[in-house]
Design a protein around this motif. Structure first.
Motif, short mmCIF file in Angstrom:
data_model
loop_
_atom_site.label_atom_id
_atom_site.label_comp_id
_atom_site.label_asym_id
_atom_site.label_seq_id
_atom_site.Cartn_x
_atom_site.Cartn_y
_atom_site.Cartn_z
N ASP A 10 0.82 -1.20 0.00
CA ASP A 10 0.00 0.00 0.00
C ASP A 10 0.86 1.26 0.00
OD1 ASP A 10 -2.49 1.11 -0.18
OD2 ASP A 10 -2.71 1.36 1.99
N TYR A 13 2.31 4.82 -1.01
CA TYR A 13 1.95 6.11 -1.60
C TYR A 13 3.22 6.93 -1.75
CZ TYR A 13 -2.99 5.25 -0.62
OH TYR A 13 -4.24 4.73 -0.61
N ARG A 33 0.40 12.99 -6.53
CA ARG A 33 0.47 11.67 -5.94
C ARG A 33 0.76 10.67 -7.05
NH1 ARG A 33 -4.27 9.80 -2.16
NH2 ARG A 33 -3.24 11.16 -0.66
N GLY A 73 -1.13 4.00 -3.63
CA GLY A 73 -1.44 2.76 -2.93
C GLY A 73 -1.15 1.51 -3.74
N PRO A 99 3.84 9.26 2.41
CA PRO A 99 2.88 9.42 3.50
C PRO A 99 2.41 8.10 4.08
CG PRO A 99 1.85 9.94 1.40
CD PRO A 99 3.30 9.72 1.11
N LYS A 100 2.44 7.04 3.29
CA LYS A 100 1.87 5.78 3.77
C LYS A 100 2.56 4.64 3.06
CE LYS A 100 -2.70 4.19 4.22
NZ LYS A 100 -4.01 4.19 3.56
N GLY A 101 2.55 3.48 3.67
CA GLY A 101 3.01 2.30 2.98
C GLY A 101 4.36 1.79 3.45
N LYS A 102 4.70 0.60 2.99
CA LYS A 102 5.93 -0.07 3.38
C LYS A 102 6.60 -0.66 2.16
CE LYS A 102 4.55 -2.63 7.28
NZ LYS A 102 4.74 -3.83 8.06
#
Lengths: 349, 330
Positions: free
Chosen positions: B12, B14, B25, B29, B69-72
């Motif tokens: 997921d 970003y 962006r 995701g 901002p998010k995710g791995k």
């Protein structure tokens, strides 16, 4: 053939290699070596081969960007080999070229309007700026772009849009013949598909004939009724594209077909097995003897290194330059094996 | 995906760029994984975020301007995005390495091939190693990529090599420190089809020999079919479809994949489709919901409201499209 619009006979282009302090000529790069073909009226003629096989040089030599070393070119029945000022003006208005790399072929410092109006000025087709603006508007509409793009610069456009501008520029002088030198190879497939459709529509509308240079075999199969395969400055095979692809008579054509990336299982079935060893195209400055493909060919025999094979007509209109052509066609894995009488003919592809 | 043989997993993720026009962006995701010894494809057209994804995995995306901002991004069990520079550098070459598209730009024109390979070996080793070892290892690697007469090639400069040979040198450099994952960014695009075919078959046999996994990033669906067993199709920063390569290419489910495949000219000479209408959106003003919906012939009202959920098809394929979320199309 009466309905041929362009006839190229025994075209040769050798570039001298100069070396040393005095710049003496020490050899020649045989970029185009005895190439003959006909393009019929209203036809898209495919020219395929690896980089360095001389495809672009053929186009540029016919266009007189390079001066041919030897050979004759007839366009609409007129011999254009005697390059006078008058012939030049006539020929260049009839025949235009679209190049591969639009970043290089469109001047980044000039607006689209300025790029498109130049051919009109050179060929004195419109006197006033107002007339030229009108024609440029029409040209942009022809390639399905908004006239608003007129005052933009090439860097502001996407690759597909720039190639449309390049086509519009070629069409500005209302030519009847186009050389397309890999016009879509830098583009994504969905953009390429759109551009090809646009081009096919324009071709029918304006009754254009053209030579389509590419290394994309699938594209040639899709849009060109006839194709020639070049290797190291020579045409080794030519003929109607469907038979050329189903029954390739030259090991090089087979090799190209086998290497073509394909996306479906149906295509896998029509691919022949490769007939080449690992290796790359040799330098055209020092080409191998005989059939120039023999060092890479896996079925080469001693005769291949000695003699350049004659041109054989293995099917009506399908010519091959290979000592083992007949054998290859008989063992072709597709279609019926034809016992077509082979006849040696020279220089009349 | 947390099974033990997964070498890379992106969960997921970003990625955003803060630019003058706003926030772009570029990855919205995405999730993907690569198992050991697997050949996986990531396909998409120009500007769909392939290279950003690749650079993130390689840890060479500068931040700022990039923000995560998010995710791995989990590489060999460690989260790349939470790593310091030193730790990251320790992974480069030894766990993950990369083959670039243009072999001439990726090689330094003023050093010989040998010097450049030896540099890479030295980078991957701690402490001192003998010059003999370095040389031996470099020659060995050039041999492994089937370059004839490797000790002569060591002394040559990149301009003296052909395109295919340069690409082989790059592959040798990428594999010399025995990485577990090789990122290949359009490895054959700059080459002729015949040479491309040779490079691809070389890569395939190197997977067998060295056990390296490959994540192949390309826009060429033919290359993907040739090279990979599993594929992810990307559009505008979203993964729209994934699954076993032959199944996806023979029977695409997502409208974008269908449009893309219909645009590919065929060796069998079928009529070419007219491409996909419209263009890839500007990342600062992407359409809401499914980013493909303005160009899609099958769109419904939901498409512009929320991102479509990922539907599982037969347990092996995933497609992010409302047409398939309610149990199949048509």
């Amino acid at each position: 053939m009466n309905d041929s619009i362009l006839r190229v006979q025994n075209l040769v282009k050798h570039f001298p290699i100069c070396s040393g302090l005095l710049g003496r000529v020490t050899g020649y790069v045989k970029a185009v070596d005895d190439v003959s073909f006909d393009v019929l009226n209203g036809e898209i003629f495919g020219l395929i081969g690896e980089s360095g096989s001389g495809k672009s040089t053929v186009a540029k030599t016919i266009m007189r960007i390079y001066r041919p070393t030897r050979g004759t070119v007839y366009f609409k029945g007129r011999n254009v080999s005697n390059w006078s000022k008058e012939t030049a003006r006539w020929f260049r208005r009839q025949v235009q070229m679209v190049f591969q790399d639009t970043k290089a072929s469109l001047n980044p410092r000039r607006s689209i309007f300025s790029i498109l109006e130049e051919p009109l000025i050179v060929h004195r087709m419109a006197k006033t700026r107002r007339e030229r603006e009108e024609i440029v508007c029409q040209l942009l509409e022809q390639v399905e772009m908004s006239p608003l793009y007129m005052y933009k610069y090439p860097s502001m456009l996407s690759g597909g849009q720039r190639q449309r501008i390049a086509i519009a520029r070629a069409l500005a002088v209302k030519p009847s013949f186009l050389f397309l030198d890999e016009p879509t190879s830098a583009l994504d497939v969905s953009v390429q598909a759109k551009l090809i459709h646009l081009f096919m529509n324009l071709k029918t509308q304006l009754n254009l004939s053209c030579v389509f240079i590419t290394h994309n075999l699938s594209l040639v199969r899709t849009i060109c009724p006839r194709t020639a395969v070049m290797y190291l400055g020579k045409v080794y095979e030519s003929g109607p594209t469907p038979t050329l692809f189903q029954q390739p008579g030259h090991p090089y054509t087979r090799t190209l077909l086998a290497a073509a990336p394909t996306v479906s299982s149906e295509e896998e079935k029509v691919k022949p097995t490769s007939l080449s060893k690992e290796g790359e195209i040799p330098s055209p400055a020092n080409p191998p003897s005989g059939c120039t493909f023999h060092p890479r060919c896996s079925i080469a025999e001693p005769i291949c290194a000695r003699e350049l094979p004659p041109l054989l007509e293995i099917h009506p209109g399908h010519f091959v330059r290979c000592h083992k052509a007949q054998e290859l066609v008989n063992t072709a894995n597709l279609g019926e094996t034809s016992s077509c009488e082979s006849s040696a003919r020279g220089g009349d592809i | 995906m947390t099974s033990s043989n997964v070498i890379l997993s992106i969960e997921d993720l970003y990625v955003e760029f803060h630019v003058y026009e706003g926030i772009a962006r570029v990855l919205d995701g995405i999730s993907l994984y690569v198992r050991e010894r697997e050949r996986v494809g990531l396909v998409g057209e120009t500007g769909c975020g392939k290279t950003v994804a690749m650079k993130t995995v390689m840890g060479i995306l500068r931040s700022p301007p990039a923000h995560f901002p998010k995710g791995k991004v989990v590489l060999a069990g460690k989260d790349l995005l939470r790593m310091g520079v030193r730790e990251l550098n320790a992974l480069k070459g030894r766990v993950v390495s990369m083959v670039f598209q243009d072999p001439l730009n990726a090689l330094n024109p003023v050093f010989t091939v040998g010097t450049q390979i030896i540099d890479v070996i030295r980078f991957g080793k701690h402490g001192r190693v003998s010059n003999d070892y370095l040389r031996k290892r470099a020659v060995e690697m050039l041999q492994a990529v089937r370059l004839p007469n490797p000790s002569r090639i060591m002394k040559l400069y990149p301009f003296e090599l052909s395109g295919g040979m340069r690409q082989r040198v790059l592959i040798a450099m990428a594999l010399v420190n025995r990485p577990k994952l090789l990122l290949a960014d359009e490895p054959g695009t700059a080459l002729d089809v015949t040479i491309q075919a040779q490079i691809l078959s070389l890569l395939k046999s190197l997977v067998e020999e060295t056990g390296v996994a490959i994540l192949l990033v390309t826009h060429d669906l033919g290359v993907v079919r040739e090279m990979t067993t599993r594929v992810y199709i990307m559009y505008a920063g979203q993964i729209v479809e994934s699954g076993p390569t032959p199944k996806i290419l023979d029977d695409p489910l997502h409208p974008y994949t269908r449009g893309l495949l219909a645009s590919v000219p065929r060796l069998t000479g079928e009529v070419l489709a007219e491409g996909i209408p419209g263009t890839v959106p500007d990342y600062t003003e992407v359409p809401p919901g499914c980013r493909f919906h303005p160009r899609c012939d099958f769109r419904v009202d939901q498409c512009s409201q929320a991102k479509p959920p990922v539907a599982q098809i037969n347990g092996e394929r995933q497609v992010a499209c409302y047409l398939h979320s309610s149990g199949g199309l048509e």
